[in-house]
Enzyme design. Structure first.
Site, PDB file in Angstrom:
ATOM      1  N   GLU A 228      88.820  80.753  59.836  1.00 22.65           N
ATOM      2  CA  GLU A 228      88.076  81.796  60.568  1.00 22.65           C
ATOM      3  C   GLU A 228      86.665  81.779  59.998  1.00 22.65           C
ATOM      4  O   GLU A 228      86.425  82.309  58.911  1.00 22.65           O
ATOM      5  CB  GLU A 228      88.713  83.174  60.332  1.00 22.65           C
ATOM      6  CG  GLU A 228      90.136  83.313  60.804  1.00 22.65           C
ATOM      7  CD  GLU A 228      90.266  83.460  62.307  1.00 22.65           C
ATOM      8  OE1 GLU A 228      89.241  83.377  63.018  1.00 22.65           O
ATOM      9  OE2 GLU A 228      91.393  83.635  62.774  1.00 22.65           O
ATOM     10  N   CYS A 262      81.608  88.910  61.151  1.00 17.26           N
ATOM     11  CA  CYS A 262      81.594  87.636  61.889  1.00 17.26           C
ATOM     12  C   CYS A 262      81.493  87.899  63.383  1.00 17.26           C
ATOM     13  O   CYS A 262      80.855  87.149  64.108  1.00 17.26           O
ATOM     14  CB  CYS A 262      82.851  86.841  61.567  1.00 17.26           C
ATOM     15  SG  CYS A 262      84.356  87.796  61.800  1.00 17.26           S
TER      16      CYS A 262
HETATM   17  P1  NAP Z   1      81.899  82.171  51.749  1.00 13.74           P
HETATM   18  O1  NAP Z   1      80.819  82.007  50.775  1.00 13.74           O
HETATM   19  O2  NAP Z   1      82.393  80.983  52.463  1.00 13.74           O
HETATM   20  O3  NAP Z   1      83.081  82.897  50.966  1.00 13.74           O
HETATM   21  C1  NAP Z   1      84.332  83.164  51.569  1.00 13.74           C
HETATM   22  C2  NAP Z   1      85.436  82.804  50.578  1.00 13.74           C
HETATM   23  O4  NAP Z   1      85.465  81.388  50.402  1.00 13.74           O
HETATM   24  C3  NAP Z   1      85.234  83.390  49.195  1.00 13.74           C
HETATM   25  O5  NAP Z   1      86.488  83.701  48.644  1.00 13.74           O
HETATM   26  C4  NAP Z   1      84.570  82.265  48.442  1.00 13.74           C
HETATM   27  O6  NAP Z   1      84.734  82.344  47.056  1.00 13.74           O
HETATM   28  C5  NAP Z   1      85.319  81.078  49.011  1.00 13.74           C
HETATM   29  N1  NAP Z   1      84.617  79.811  48.917  1.00 13.74           N
HETATM   30  C6  NAP Z   1      83.290  79.595  48.996  1.00 13.74           C
HETATM   31  N2  NAP Z   1      83.036  78.278  48.910  1.00 13.74           N
HETATM   32  C7  NAP Z   1      84.230  77.649  48.771  1.00 13.74           C
HETATM   33  C8  NAP Z   1      84.634  76.305  48.628  1.00 13.74           C
HETATM   34  N3  NAP Z   1      83.752  75.306  48.617  1.00 13.74           N
HETATM   35  N4  NAP Z   1      85.947  76.030  48.510  1.00 13.74           N
HETATM   36  C9  NAP Z   1      86.851  77.013  48.527  1.00 13.74           C
HETATM   37  N5  NAP Z   1      86.544  78.319  48.658  1.00 13.74           N
HETATM   38  C10 NAP Z   1      85.249  78.642  48.791  1.00 13.74           C
HETATM   39  O7  NAP Z   1      81.576  83.194  52.879  1.00 13.74           O
HETATM   40  P2  NAP Z   1      80.556  84.386  52.815  1.00 13.74           P
HETATM   41  O8  NAP Z   1      79.247  83.794  53.104  1.00 13.74           O
HETATM   42  O9  NAP Z   1      80.746  85.211  51.628  1.00 13.74           O
HETATM   43  O10 NAP Z   1      81.116  85.215  54.055  1.00 13.74           O
HETATM   44  C11 NAP Z   1      80.433  85.331  55.210  1.00 13.74           C
HETATM   45  C12 NAP Z   1      80.867  84.306  56.239  1.00 13.74           C
HETATM   46  O11 NAP Z   1      82.235  84.551  56.606  1.00 13.74           O
HETATM   47  C13 NAP Z   1      80.086  84.455  57.506  1.00 13.74           C
HETATM   48  O12 NAP Z   1      79.780  83.198  58.036  1.00 13.74           O
HETATM   49  C14 NAP Z   1      81.051  85.204  58.419  1.00 13.74           C
HETATM   50  O13 NAP Z   1      80.772  85.053  59.775  1.00 13.74           O
HETATM   51  C15 NAP Z   1      82.336  84.611  58.007  1.00 13.74           C
HETATM   52  N6  NAP Z   1      83.450  85.465  58.407  1.00 13.74           N
HETATM   53  C16 NAP Z   1      84.285  85.043  59.391  1.00 13.74           C
HETATM   54  C17 NAP Z   1      85.308  85.859  59.832  1.00 13.74           C
HETATM   55  C18 NAP Z   1      86.244  85.417  60.930  1.00 13.74           C
HETATM   56  O14 NAP Z   1      87.276  86.060  61.091  1.00 13.74           O
HETATM   57  N7  NAP Z   1      85.952  84.390  61.688  1.00 13.74           N
HETATM   58  C19 NAP Z   1      85.496  87.105  59.246  1.00 13.74           C
HETATM   59  C20 NAP Z   1      84.615  87.498  58.239  1.00 13.74           C
HETATM   60  C21 NAP Z   1      83.611  86.666  57.831  1.00 13.74           C
HETATM   61  P3  NAP Z   1      83.528  82.855  46.101  1.00 13.74           P
HETATM   62  O15 NAP Z   1      83.252  84.259  46.495  1.00 13.74           O
HETATM   63  O16 NAP Z   1      84.094  82.714  44.752  1.00 13.74           O
HETATM   64  O17 NAP Z   1      82.375  81.930  46.376  1.00 13.74           O
END
Ligand code: NAP
Length: 455
Positions: A228, A262
């Protein structure tokens, strides 16, 4: 990124946490593996009872839980409490409907008896984001636990207290020890879990980069994933729409969750004949928004979750302006001010080269576009690499049919804002990810859909 509670309203680091070692991770996987062997045979009515208990705990403790979320990621307290309430609804939904979704489905064939049986897979890893720190986890956990899977949670590093609270709630609800565990680990430690043969699948909600990284490892290990990812949802307003209601909803749809959702409306696509009226009314509504302390009940917009997110959104706005976009309101902040506050901002005249055209804007920035007609509205709505949700406003049935059929997104909402609902599947297409959460389809993602044929 350090695992820590840092108050986005004050910048104060409240508490830091030491990540688990590789040996500790392995020991937690062993506990989950052991737990699965007995948990998968627990009768469905018992699992359902535990989910109802979890719902009761969530409701009883919603103020304390809500305050933790506000402290860690800055959403308004009222929205944090509403989020906890929604988790209770999610638990009750699967407690009530789960057994029905898991029933055998008889299919007549050349066999004496043939049917589909749904069985759990085992340990499922959930990598979750901070923006809805409870709901994102419960919408995975409720169907997974109801189906007999066990969960390992790697939550975002800035919401460790929410992450620990979730595991406590599930244990207090009566679920056996080891059925759901929170692992305080960094992103770099996810690989160890994904490569462990005892872990069967993963779900990740977050950025494209995180999704790519997890899916690459999962592909190598031939494990299923649900992703997601981001969204740049269009909000299309056509000439027959109820403009006042559309404006009012546009504000909520952009500002929901401190503008970090999102499925927030991000690109406002306006039919030329109503564009000026909509724009004037939207600016007026933005001027009335109260930005400030998320603990206060009258606050509309609290701080962004981290200073990095604010820096990124500001850079996107500035870059869009240098590309020729026009600023109608906002776009400036005082770097000396304490807290990650960013003002409600509206951009218009946005060229294709601007980040506001092509990138997800994860902050309180509305991007306005004007189009001559429905054809142009649909074309612009689809001119994105993302495809999560879409909201469109029209009173015309023919337009409604075309929007439903032609918008490239995981969901289309007509005359309402995009939202998640337990009974409807939720997810995206294109670079917004794949797979679905919620509803019956969400539960089936992590099941062995076993074909049985008996002569
Ligand atoms: P993010 O940096 O990707 O973090 C999300 C999760 O992934 C965190 O637990 C993070 O851990 C982990 N993570 C980050 N890099 C990783 C990697 N290389 N390998 C494994 N795990 C990893 O996301 P964000 O920027 O905080 O969140 C915002 C994004 O999420 C936006 O793009 C938003 O649109 C999207 N989102 C989508 C939905 C949906 O349902 N489609 C819902 C909510 C949010 P750490 O915190 O330790 O880095």
């Amino acid at each position: 990124m350090a695992i820590a509670t840092t108050n986005p309203t004050t910048g104060e680091v409240i508490q830091t946490f030491t990540p688990l070692t590789s040996e500790e991770i392995s020991a937690k996987i062993a506990i989950a593996h052991q737990a699965f062997h007995s948990y998968k045979s627990i009768p469905l009515p018992q699992r359902s009872e535990w989910l109802k208990q979890a719902a009761d705990i969530l409701e009883a403790d919603k103020y304390r839980l809500g305050a933790i979320a506000t402290l860690e990621m800055g959403k308004t307290l009222k929205s944090a409490i509403a989020e906890v309430e929604k988790c209770a609804v999610g638990c009750r939904y699967y407690a009530e409907h789960g057994a029905k979704f898991l029933q055998d489905v008889t299919v007549p064939t050349d066999a004496r008896l043939s049917f589909v049986r749904y069985q759990p897979l085992g340990i499922i890893l959930a990598v979750m984001p901070w923006n809805f720190p409870y709901w994102q986890v419960f919408r995975f956990a409720a169907p997974a636990l109801m189906a007999g899977n066990v969960g390992l949670l790697k939550h975002a590093s800035n919401v460790p207290q929410c992450a620990l609270a979730i595991a406590e709630i599930i244990e207090q609800a009566g679920f056996p020890s080891g059925v759901f565990q929170t692992l305080l680990i960094g992103a770099g430690q996810v690989e160890q879990i994904m490569r462990d043969p005892r872990v069967k699948a993963a779900t990740l909600t977050g950025s494209e980069a995180a999704g790519q990284s997890l899916a690459t490892i999962a592909g190598h290990e031939l494990k299923k994933t649900v992703l997601e990812l981001g969204g740049s949802d269009p909000f299309i307003v056509l000439k027959t729409a109820n403009i006042d209601l559309a404006v009012q909803t546009a504000v909520s749809a952009r500002m929901i969750n401190n503008s970090q959702s999102c499925i927030a409306a991000k690109r406002f696509i306006l039919e030329e004949t109503i564009a000026e009226e909509f724009q004037i009314k939207l600016v007026q509504a933005y001027q009335k928004l109260k930005v400030g302390d998320p603990m206060q009940p009258d606050t509309d917009l609290g701080p962004l979750a981290t200073s990095q997110i604010r820096a990124e959104i500001h850079q996107q706005v500035q870059h869009s302006l240098t590309q020729g976009a026009k600023l109608l309101i906002g776009g400036e902040f005082d770097p000396e001010q304490i807290g990650n506050f960013y003002p409600p901002t509206i951009l218009t005249n946005i060229p294709k080269s601007a980040p506001a055209y092509s990138e997800e804007m994860f902050g309180p920035v509305a991007s306005l576009f004007r189009v001559p007609d429905l054809d142009a509205a649909i074309a612009l709505a689809n001119d994105t690499s993302l495809g999560l949700g879409a909201s469109a406003w029209t009173e015309d049935q023919h337009e409604c049919d075309r929007l439903v059929n032609e918008i490239e997104a995981g969901s289309v909402f007509i005359n309402g804002m995009v939202k998640s609902d337990c009974s409807l599947p939720f997810g995206g297409i294109k670079r917004s990810g794949y797979g679905r959460e919620l509803g019956m389809l969400g539960m089936q993602e992590f099941l062995n859909i076993k074909t049985v044929w008996i002569k």
